[in-house]
Design an enzyme around this catalytic site. Structure first.
Site, PDB file in Angstrom:
ATOM      1  N   TRP A  20       0.805  -1.221   0.000  1.00 35.55           N
ATOM      2  CA  TRP A  20       0.000   0.000   0.000  1.00 35.55           C
ATOM      3  C   TRP A  20       0.836   1.267   0.000  1.00 35.55           C
ATOM      4  O   TRP A  20       0.522   2.239  -0.698  1.00 35.55           O
ATOM      5  CB  TRP A  20      -1.004  -0.008   1.149  1.00 35.55           C
ATOM      6  CG  TRP A  20      -2.131  -0.967   0.885  1.00 35.55           C
ATOM      7  CD1 TRP A  20      -2.460  -2.072   1.623  1.00 35.55           C
ATOM      8  CD2 TRP A  20      -3.058  -0.929  -0.222  1.00 35.55           C
ATOM      9  NE1 TRP A  20      -3.526  -2.710   1.041  1.00 35.55           N
ATOM     10  CE2 TRP A  20      -3.916  -2.042  -0.077  1.00 35.55           C
ATOM     11  CE3 TRP A  20      -3.242  -0.074  -1.311  1.00 35.55           C
ATOM     12  CZ2 TRP A  20      -4.945  -2.318  -0.983  1.00 35.55           C
ATOM     13  CZ3 TRP A  20      -4.268  -0.354  -2.215  1.00 35.55           C
ATOM     14  CH2 TRP A  20      -5.106  -1.457  -2.043  1.00 35.55           C
ATOM     15  N   ASP A  49      -1.425   6.668   6.094  1.00 36.33           N
ATOM     16  CA  ASP A  49      -2.542   5.867   5.582  1.00 36.33           C
ATOM     17  C   ASP A  49      -2.911   4.849   6.667  1.00 36.33           C
ATOM     18  O   ASP A  49      -2.241   3.836   6.818  1.00 36.33           O
ATOM     19  CB  ASP A  49      -2.118   5.159   4.290  1.00 36.33           C
ATOM     20  CG  ASP A  49      -3.186   4.196   3.776  1.00 36.33           C
ATOM     21  OD1 ASP A  49      -4.261   4.099   4.393  1.00 36.33           O
ATOM     22  OD2 ASP A  49      -2.933   3.548   2.734  1.00 36.33           O
ATOM     23  N   LYS A  75     -12.539  -1.190   6.734  1.00 39.13           N
ATOM     24  CA  LYS A  75     -11.850  -2.152   7.580  1.00 39.13           C
ATOM     25  C   LYS A  75     -12.210  -1.964   9.046  1.00 39.13           C
ATOM     26  O   LYS A  75     -12.614  -2.893   9.709  1.00 39.13           O
ATOM     27  CB  LYS A  75     -10.344  -2.049   7.377  1.00 39.13           C
ATOM     28  CG  LYS A  75      -9.908  -2.734   6.083  1.00 39.13           C
ATOM     29  CD  LYS A  75      -9.067  -1.910   5.184  1.00 39.13           C
ATOM     30  CE  LYS A  75      -8.905  -2.577   3.830  1.00 39.13           C
ATOM     31  NZ  LYS A  75      -8.071  -1.791   2.928  1.00 39.13           N
TER      32      LYS A  75
HETATM   33  C1  LIG Z   1      -7.510  -1.325   1.815  1.00 37.33           C
HETATM   34  C2  LIG Z   1      -6.396  -0.364   1.838  1.00 37.33           C
HETATM   35  C3  LIG Z   1      -6.261   0.636   0.875  1.00 37.33           C
HETATM   36  C4  LIG Z   1      -7.208   0.766  -0.283  1.00 37.33           C
HETATM   37  O1  LIG Z   1      -8.402   1.295   0.162  1.00 37.33           O
HETATM   38  P1  LIG Z   1      -9.549   1.746  -0.878  1.00 37.33           P
HETATM   39  O2  LIG Z   1     -10.532   2.385   0.038  1.00 37.33           O
HETATM   40  O3  LIG Z   1     -10.042   0.500  -1.530  1.00 37.33           O
HETATM   41  O4  LIG Z   1      -8.954   2.681  -1.847  1.00 37.33           O
HETATM   42  C5  LIG Z   1      -5.219   1.527   1.001  1.00 37.33           C
HETATM   43  N1  LIG Z   1      -4.351   1.453   2.012  1.00 37.33           N
HETATM   44  C6  LIG Z   1      -4.440   0.490   2.955  1.00 37.33           C
HETATM   45  C7  LIG Z   1      -3.444   0.458   4.071  1.00 37.33           C
HETATM   46  C8  LIG Z   1      -5.462  -0.439   2.893  1.00 37.33           C
HETATM   47  O5  LIG Z   1      -5.554  -1.387   3.838  1.00 37.33           O
END
Ligand SMILES: *Cc1c(COP(=O)(O)O)cnc(C)c1O
Length: 359
Positions: free
Chosen positions: A102, A171, A195
């Site tokens: 990511w 993030d 999540k």
């Molecule tokens: C799931 C995830 C993403 C992607 O998220 P989207 O909402 O599908 O764009 C980005 N970064 C991390 C750390 C993730 O777990």
């Protein structure tokens, strides 16, 4: 099946109490004889909902007054682009600390908009740079980005990088609200909701006020932090139902002891599972102990066929979505906030049985 547990990495399980409340309120929200998704987002009742959601989230995560909380669309990936559009307009350069899928993907997207330098901070699941001190170089960049929980590999970075006076961006899609943090250490924190916060379709961005208002002029309004901040995150019609569900999750967390109590439960769940993995010579987890994720626990038998058998039999036993991400193989148990300890106990009991039968 009476005891099904969903270990999906995202969209992931939500607190049952929240789903039950949503079910009770579905046809008659706030005595309106209609559902929350059928009312105006600018109406009094919905505006009250978002004001309360802001207040509850602030309380939960101890977010100071000089931060705005935006509820946007486009997922975390939308923010991969929004960040450089909003922040990279002074020095024109950003530093990305990469530690897996990511953080690397975020860097790649940012390159569409600005100069990016990348430093790989992980090697073999271990922190390369130890103390994560970037204070001497960080000033050269408009911001420094990292991902404290790499969802796919199950690597979590517990120490916050030291970037001196530079702007730190995180993030937190897969570990937001999972443990306490000091928001003051960050310029921007963002997370897709699916999540740990609610359903897919809404993205939370916590942004320090002084970082708002510097977007490049061609930034689309929906990605512009200033525009969104001034219009209550409603420059276009927001995902009202997802926002509502997040608001229920916040209330639920507050009622169950807040982030401190949640962090304690999360540490207990993860400790149980890693302790089991460590005493077993049948399963392996390849992440350095100090960087083992509390949210995403990866493991493998070391044999693709046996892994596939594990996933199939676990699914049949009510333990869902344990297949690892395709880039990594093996298994992954995502044990976000909503996963009760009973789910981890059931997984371990199954793992013991599978080990005995297949050793
Ligand atoms: C799931 C995830 C993403 C992607 O998220 P989207 O909402 O599908 O764009 C980005 N970064 C991390 C750390 C993730 O777990």
């Amino acid at each position: 099946m009476s005891n099904v547990f969903n270990f999906s990495a995202g969209p992931a399980m939500m607190p049952k109490a929240v789903l039950e409340q949503a079910q009770r309120e579905l046809l008659n929200w706030q005595e309106q004889q209609t559902s929350v998704m059928e009312v105006s987002h600018r109406g009094k009742l919905f505006m009250e909902l978002i004001t309360q959601a802001d207040k509850d989230f602030r309380e939960l995560y101890h977010i100071p007054d000089n931060y705005k909380i935006l509820f946007l669309q486009g997922g975390a990936r939308g923010q991969f682009a929004a960040l450089p559009m909003n922040l990279a307009n002074n020095k024109g350069k950003a530093l990305y600390l990469t530690s897996g899928h990511w953080s690397s993907t975020a860097a790649k997207e940012a390159r569409l908009f600005t100069d990016v330098e990348e430093v790989n901070i992980l090697k073999d699941g271990k922190l390369e740079t130890g103390n994560l001190d970037f204070s001497d170089v960080a000033e050269q960049y408009d911001y420094v980005h990292y991902c404290p929980n790499e969802t796919i590999s199950g690597v979590e970075i517990f120490d916050v990088p030291n970037v001196g006076d530079a702007v730190l961006v995180a993030d937190m899609s897969s570990n937001i609200l999972s443990r306490e943090i000091d928001v003051n250490q960050f310029g921007v924190i963002y997370a897709g909701a699916q999540k740990n916060l609610g359903p897919a379709g809404i993205t939370i961005v916590i942004v320090r006020e002084d970082l708002i208002g510097n977007a490049r002029k061609e930034t689309p309004s929906i990605w512009n932090y200033e525009v969104q901040s001034k219009s209550d995150s409603m420059i276009n019609t927001p995902p009202t139902f997802a926002w509502y569900l997040c608001s229920l999750v916040f209330k639920h967390l507050l009622a169950t002891g807040g982030v401190t109590a949640m962090a304690k439960r999360n540490r207990e769940k993860a400790a149980l599972l890693y302790a089991y993995l460590d005493q077993s010579d049948f399963y392996q987890n390849n992440v350095a102990k100090n960087n083992r994720s509390l949210m995403n626990v990866t493991f493998t038998t070391g044999d693709d066929e046996l892994n596939a058998k594990f996933v199939a039999e676990a699914t049949a036993a009510g333990l869902q979505a344990l297949k690892g991400h395709k880039v990594l193989g093996g298994m992954r148990a995502s044990i976000y906030n909503a996963m009760p300890i009973e789910g981890v106990q059931a997984l371990i009991a199954f793992m013991q049985k599978f080990e005995a039968e297949n050793k």
